[in-house]
Design an enzyme around this catalytic site. Structure first.
Site, mmCIF file in Angstrom:
data_model
loop_
_atom_site.group_PDB
_atom_site.id
_atom_site.type_symbol
_atom_site.label_atom_id
_atom_site.label_comp_id
_atom_site.label_asym_id
_atom_site.label_seq_id
_atom_site.Cartn_x
_atom_site.Cartn_y
_atom_site.Cartn_z
ATOM 1 C CD GLU A 1 -4.855 -7.747 1.782
ATOM 2 O OE1 GLU A 1 -5.721 -7.045 2.350
ATOM 3 O OE2 GLU A 1 -3.638 -7.481 1.821
ATOM 4 C CD GLU B 1 -2.799 -1.339 2.366
ATOM 5 O OE1 GLU B 1 -2.782 -0.435 3.229
ATOM 6 O OE2 GLU B 1 -3.527 -2.345 2.467
#
Length: 372
Positions: free
Chosen positions: A262, A157
């Site tokens: 995810e 991220e």
């Protein structure tokens, strides 16, 4: 496929466990990992209770349905490296052992992330000190599990929604070169593992462009990068298959594998047009934003099943480009979405319900393969 190799006779143990659970599900001859075995790995995220095998039914389900695992939290730096000179490897070691004994593909998650950092990192003010932390952390953690991890989420991220680099402590003190440094350190510490960049919303055009720039710069500099992880925290009400397909193609054209790392699909209202997984986002509790507190209506179960079927049709279309599809949780009870971005909500984003029974969505995903 590159699973852990082991000589221990676990098949007989699993068979006995299966026979001890008198449910129709345990008697089914099909599983996610078996029907997709020629396409891509099917993974799940494990919590501490799964790693320690506290629930027999959950343990059997994990071993039966999945051939890849990711640690939900226990390898994030806040937990595995709680103070400057100390590490806590107890549960991480058990996680790796779990993968080893069950012949699973084992993911290390994650080496460099701006969130869930140890408290002492927040006090670091100099580039040299932060570089020492990052170097020692990667060398110690990746080094400990060298040859035991199939892949690492090296940097997690690092991008804003517009595709620019997030102004994290790493960028602010080390500059954009920290990403290359992290990948080079990981490659040296664990040279056999596949190295991934992992992020949410990178199927969306602006952020996708930023991810492509990161990957191209790493490749141009000679750094090792083997794949990209698209997290896949999406909604049944706003699933953009066009963006997802374009991203699979765009990333694969860079010569790397694409993983969905995810995956979950929220069924709950999202009045803020919130997308992704920024864990710092929080909103006030309101009854109308928790409409399925007691049960999920059959109509919504059907919509969830249809959305998962749509996704897996797309994944199968591009099976040659995709290395792994990992669900972010084992069952609905275990999902982080029950508390994000509003606490105390009841969500139903996965293929197994709170009793660890398969939902319509599970059958929809299975049927794509067994109906042929």
């Amino acid at each position: 496929m590159n699973y852990y190799k082991t000589t221990k006779p676990f098949l007989s143990t699993l068979l006995l466990c299966a026979l001890s659970l008198n449910t129709s599900f345990s008697q089914s001859p099909k599983s996610l990992k078996s029907v997709y075995q020629e396409d891509f790995l099917i993974g799940t995220a494990l919590g501490v209770e799964h790693i320690l095998e506290k629930n027999e039914k959950a343990n059997l389900l994990i071993k039966r349905e999945f051939n890849a695992i990711t640690p939900e939290n226990i390898m994030k730096s806040q937990l595995i490296h709680p103070s400057e000179k100390s590490y806590n490897f107890e549960i991480a070691d058990k996680y790796v052992d779990y993968g080893y004994k069950n012949k699973m593909y084992v993911v290390g998650h994650t080496l460099v992330w701006h969130s869930q950092l140890p408290a002492f990192v927040g006090k670091i003010k100099s580039p040299d000190s932060l570089r020492i932390f990052m170097t020692e952390h990667i060398n110690t953690v990746a080094g400990r599990y060298a040859g035991k991890m199939n892949s690492w989420d090296v940097v997690n991220e690092a991008l804003n929604e517009d595709g620019t680099l997030r102004k994290s402590v790493f960028l602010n003190l080390l500059g954009e070169g920290y990403i290359k440094e992290a990948f080079d350190l990981a490659a040296k510490a664990d040279p056999k593992a596949a190295l991934y960049y992992n992020d949410y919303n990178i199927e969306q055009p602006a952020k996708r462009k930023g991810a492509i720039e990161i990957i191209k710069k790493l490749q141009a500099s000679g750094s090792k990068i083997d794949g990209v992880g698209i997290q896949g925290h999406w909604s049944i009400n706003s699933l953009n298959l066009k963006d997802i397909e374009e991203s699979i193609i765009a990333f694969s054209q860079l010569g790397i594998k694409v993983a969905f790392t995810e995956l979950d699909l929220t069924v709950l209202p999202n009045p803020w047009d919130l997308r992704g997984a920024d864990v710092n986002q929080r909103f006030a509790e309101k009854p109308e934003l928790n409409p399925y507190k007691d049960a999920l209506p059959d109509s919504v179960q059907t919509t969830l099943a249809n959305r998962y079927a749509d996704l897996f049709k797309l994944f199968l279309k591009h099976r040659d480009k995709i290395s792994r599809v990992t669900f972010w949780g084992v069952d609905d009870r275990h999902s982080w979405l029950n508390g994000f971005p509003i606490r105390n909500r009841t969500n139903y984003p996965l293929l197994f319900d709170r009793e660890l029974e398969p939902k319509k969505a599970y059958q929809a995903v299975i049927n794509l393969k067994i109906s042929k």
